[in-house]
Design an enzyme around this catalytic site. Structure first.
Site, PDB file in Angstrom:
ATOM      1  N   HIS A 171       1.434   5.411  -1.781  1.00 35.66           N
ATOM      2  CA  HIS A 171       1.036   6.530  -2.645  1.00 35.66           C
ATOM      3  C   HIS A 171       2.309   7.110  -3.258  1.00 35.66           C
ATOM      4  O   HIS A 171       3.120   7.706  -2.542  1.00 35.66           O
ATOM      5  CB  HIS A 171       0.324   7.620  -1.835  1.00 35.66           C
ATOM      6  CG  HIS A 171      -0.904   7.116  -1.144  1.00 35.66           C
ATOM      7  ND1 HIS A 171      -2.163   7.219  -1.699  1.00 35.66           N
ATOM      8  CD2 HIS A 171      -1.071   6.463   0.034  1.00 35.66           C
ATOM      9  CE1 HIS A 171      -3.044   6.658  -0.877  1.00 35.66           C
ATOM     10  NE2 HIS A 171      -2.413   6.196   0.171  1.00 35.66           N
ATOM     11  N   HIS A 208      -4.460  -0.413   6.073  1.00 34.01           N
ATOM     12  CA  HIS A 208      -3.939   0.384   7.204  1.00 34.01           C
ATOM     13  C   HIS A 208      -4.820   0.317   8.447  1.00 34.01           C
ATOM     14  O   HIS A 208      -5.386   1.316   8.874  1.00 34.01           O
ATOM     15  CB  HIS A 208      -3.697   1.844   6.790  1.00 34.01           C
ATOM     16  CG  HIS A 208      -4.726   2.460   5.866  1.00 34.01           C
ATOM     17  ND1 HIS A 208      -6.071   2.426   6.116  1.00 34.01           N
ATOM     18  CD2 HIS A 208      -4.592   3.128   4.703  1.00 34.01           C
ATOM     19  CE1 HIS A 208      -6.711   3.040   5.143  1.00 34.01           C
ATOM     20  NE2 HIS A 208      -5.827   3.471   4.264  1.00 34.01           N
ATOM     21  N   HIS A 211     -10.450   1.159   2.102  1.00 35.18           N
ATOM     22  CA  HIS A 211     -10.208   2.166   3.137  1.00 35.18           C
ATOM     23  C   HIS A 211     -11.383   2.039   4.105  1.00 35.18           C
ATOM     24  O   HIS A 211     -12.489   2.468   3.799  1.00 35.18           O
ATOM     25  CB  HIS A 211     -10.128   3.579   2.529  1.00 35.18           C
ATOM     26  CG  HIS A 211      -9.812   4.626   3.549  1.00 35.18           C
ATOM     27  ND1 HIS A 211      -8.609   5.291   3.586  1.00 35.18           N
ATOM     28  CD2 HIS A 211     -10.530   5.097   4.599  1.00 35.18           C
ATOM     29  CE1 HIS A 211      -8.601   6.127   4.621  1.00 35.18           C
ATOM     30  NE2 HIS A 211      -9.758   6.037   5.244  1.00 35.18           N
ATOM     31  N   ASP A 228       1.522   2.730   3.500  1.00 38.85           N
ATOM     32  CA  ASP A 228       0.662   3.908   3.314  1.00 38.85           C
ATOM     33  C   ASP A 228       1.501   5.178   3.275  1.00 38.85           C
ATOM     34  O   ASP A 228       1.039   6.242   3.701  1.00 38.85           O
ATOM     35  CB  ASP A 228      -0.423   4.003   4.395  1.00 38.85           C
ATOM     36  CG  ASP A 228      -1.519   4.994   4.028  1.00 38.85           C
ATOM     37  OD1 ASP A 228      -1.674   5.298   2.832  1.00 38.85           O
ATOM     38  OD2 ASP A 228      -2.213   5.465   4.944  1.00 38.85           O
ATOM     39  N   LYS A 255      -9.509  -0.531  -5.540  1.00 45.74           N
ATOM     40  CA  LYS A 255      -9.473   0.185  -4.265  1.00 45.74           C
ATOM     41  C   LYS A 255     -10.798   0.874  -4.028  1.00 45.74           C
ATOM     42  O   LYS A 255     -11.267   1.631  -4.875  1.00 45.74           O
ATOM     43  CB  LYS A 255      -8.343   1.223  -4.275  1.00 45.74           C
ATOM     44  CG  LYS A 255      -8.231   2.056  -2.998  1.00 45.74           C
ATOM     45  CD  LYS A 255      -7.770   1.245  -1.803  1.00 45.74           C
ATOM     46  CE  LYS A 255      -7.896   2.012  -0.489  1.00 45.74           C
ATOM     47  NZ  LYS A 255      -6.821   2.943  -0.226  1.00 45.74           N
ATOM     48  N   HIS A 302       0.869  -1.204   0.000  1.00 46.46           N
ATOM     49  CA  HIS A 302       0.000   0.000   0.000  1.00 46.46           C
ATOM     50  C   HIS A 302       0.892   1.236   0.000  1.00 46.46           C
ATOM     51  O   HIS A 302       1.465   1.591   1.031  1.00 46.46           O
ATOM     52  CB  HIS A 302      -0.894   0.015   1.246  1.00 46.46           C
ATOM     53  CG  HIS A 302      -1.848   1.179   1.307  1.00 46.46           C
ATOM     54  ND1 HIS A 302      -3.180   1.029   1.610  1.00 46.46           N
ATOM     55  CD2 HIS A 302      -1.680   2.513   1.110  1.00 46.46           C
ATOM     56  CE1 HIS A 302      -3.778   2.207   1.599  1.00 46.46           C
ATOM     57  NE2 HIS A 302      -2.875   3.138   1.302  1.00 46.46           N
TER      58      HIS A 302
HETATM   59  C1  NCD Z   1      -3.548   9.224   1.941  1.00 45.45           C
HETATM   60  C2  NCD Z   1      -3.110  10.262   0.888  1.00 45.45           C
HETATM   61  O1  NCD Z   1      -2.577  11.312   1.284  1.00 45.45           O
HETATM   62  O2  NCD Z   1      -3.279   9.995  -0.286  1.00 45.45           O
HETATM   63  N1  NCD Z   1      -3.530   9.844   3.233  1.00 45.45           N
HETATM   64  C3  NCD Z   1      -3.428   9.215   4.415  1.00 45.45           C
HETATM   65  O3  NCD Z   1      -3.527   9.893   5.443  1.00 45.45           O
HETATM   66  N2  NCD Z   1      -3.215   7.932   4.514  1.00 45.45           N
HETATM   67  C4  NCD Z   1      -4.872   8.669   1.599  1.00 45.45           C
HETATM   68  C5  NCD Z   1      -5.218   7.427   2.378  1.00 45.45           C
HETATM   69  O4  NCD Z   1      -4.612   6.368   2.221  1.00 45.45           O
HETATM   70  O5  NCD Z   1      -6.144   7.480   3.207  1.00 45.45           O
HETATM   71 ZN    ZN Z   2      -3.265   5.139   1.656  1.00 50.40          ZN
END
Ligand code: NCD
Ligand code: ZN
Length: 341
Positions: A16, A175, A137, A248, A100, A14
């Site tokens: 970003h 998460h 999520h 995450d 997702k 996971h």
């Molecule tokens: C994530 C993001 O910034 O894209 N933020 C986070 O707090 N984890 C989005 C997410 O996974 O909820």
């Molecule tokens: Zn995330």
């Protein structure tokens, strides 16, 4: 005492990686530590088609030095209008690894997310049929529900009926932050697993208010009270194949975090493995790090285990105050492990 730990090369289930300049800045950190990663699709606009996912995958690969051994595993962002045929075709073509589900407005860039999971039956039936995992999520978005309760309420109100109605649907609850989520995943008579982040193993909600408002400790789901952190820790080190690594890592530039309305997201990619090693070391469970980091996730997704290894050594490493324009998780703190290479 173990001072050197060599494990099979891990994966991040996971992450970003963003796009554009941020992608260029952060992709290398994830690729240095992990062989593969599940790439979150919450770009603006979100990744909702196989064509968009293919193009994004190419941008990720292009952001890395040529020859970097890293495989981005792409996901499809579900909306109310998702076409099951598009997902199935993208999966069949090897573009989409998973879908997702963001409840609409649950988190960063989730405005296009699903407004009511009950409307998604056709999509969920198809995922179940083709064996494609649904990544969730897991927070309700009802603003009347206390933010610290939104995950536990989701488990109760949404996840429980979802697993009942789709008994063979592969689910990853992303998460997790609560005892309720950990218990549900551990005990469910269902093909379900959960990812666990470094921050939810290392901080509780006090960290967000430690002597003042600490935006760099803020992510979603928000860190919970200490009892929950301990429950999530027990799950991570339990050896159960249902729990695996998902950082995450969610970078935002400093100005977007240190603001009157700071973004949710913690950037932990540069020292992710070191942070997990610290947890497993503190729990006397270093022998279980490899399962959590390098085996359980691949097995759940039905993918081969990675070849090759990484080595961690017991050594003081100071996390820098900044990595580019982003403040990393645990900035200024000293970690007891360092990944070689
Ligand atoms: C994530 C993001 O910034 O894209 N933020 C986070 O707090 N984890 C989005 C997410 O996974 O909820
Ligand atoms: Zn995330």
């Amino acid at each position: 005492m173990t001072d050197r730990l060599t494990i099979r090369r891990p994966d991040d289930w996971h992450v970003h990686l963003r796009d554009g300049a941020m992608l260029e800045a952060v992709a290398g950190h994830t690729a240095r530590q992990f062989a593969r990663a599940i790439i979150m699709p919450n770009l603006t606009p979100p990744v909702t088609s196989a064509a968009a996912a293919s193009a994004y995958r190419e941008r990720i690969v292009a952001a890395l030095p040529p020859g970097t051994a890293f495989t981005p595993l792409m996901t499809c962002y579900l909306t109310d209008d998702t076409d099951p045929d598009e997902i199935a075709a993208g999966h069949e073509a090897g573009v989409f690894t998973a879908c997702k589900l963001y409840p609409a407005h649950a988190t960063t860039n989730s405005a296009h997310g699903v407004t009511d999971i009950r409307r998604m039956t056709t999509v969920l039936d198809r995922l179940q049929r083709i064996g494609m995992p649904l990544l969730i999520h897991g927070e309700v978005t009802d603003r009347a529900i206390d933010i610290f309760d939104r995950e536990a309420v989701f488990v109760d109100r949404v996840l429980t009926p979802l697993t009942r109605d789709h008994p063979a649907l592969k689910i990853v609850l992303e998460h997790i932050t609560t005892a309720e989520a950990a218990a549900f995943v551990a005990e469910a008579d269902h093909p379900i697993a959960a990812t666990i982040t470094p921050q939810h193993l290392l901080i509780n909600r006090n960290a967000i208010f430690d002597g003042g408002l600490r935006p760099h400790a803020y992510c979603l789901p928000v860190a919970k009270r200490e009892t929950h952190r301990l429950a999530v820790r027990r799950a991570a080190v339990s050896g159960s194949p249902r729990f695996f690594l998902g950082t995450d890592s969610a970078p935002h530039v400093i100005g977007a975090k240190e603001s009157g309305c700071g973004c949710a997201g913690i950037f932990n990619a540069p020292f992710a493995l070191e942070a997990y090693a610290r947890v497993f070391d503190e729990e006397g469970a270093l022998d279980r790090l490899e399962g959590f980091a390098s085996e359980h996730g691949a097995r759940f997704y039905g993918l081969p285990l990675n070849e090759g290894t990484v080595t961690l050594v017991r050594e003081a490493v100071v996390v820098p105050d900044r990595v580019g324009d982003v403040v990393p998780f645990l900035a200024g703190e000293t970690l007891g492990w360092r990944m070689l290479g």
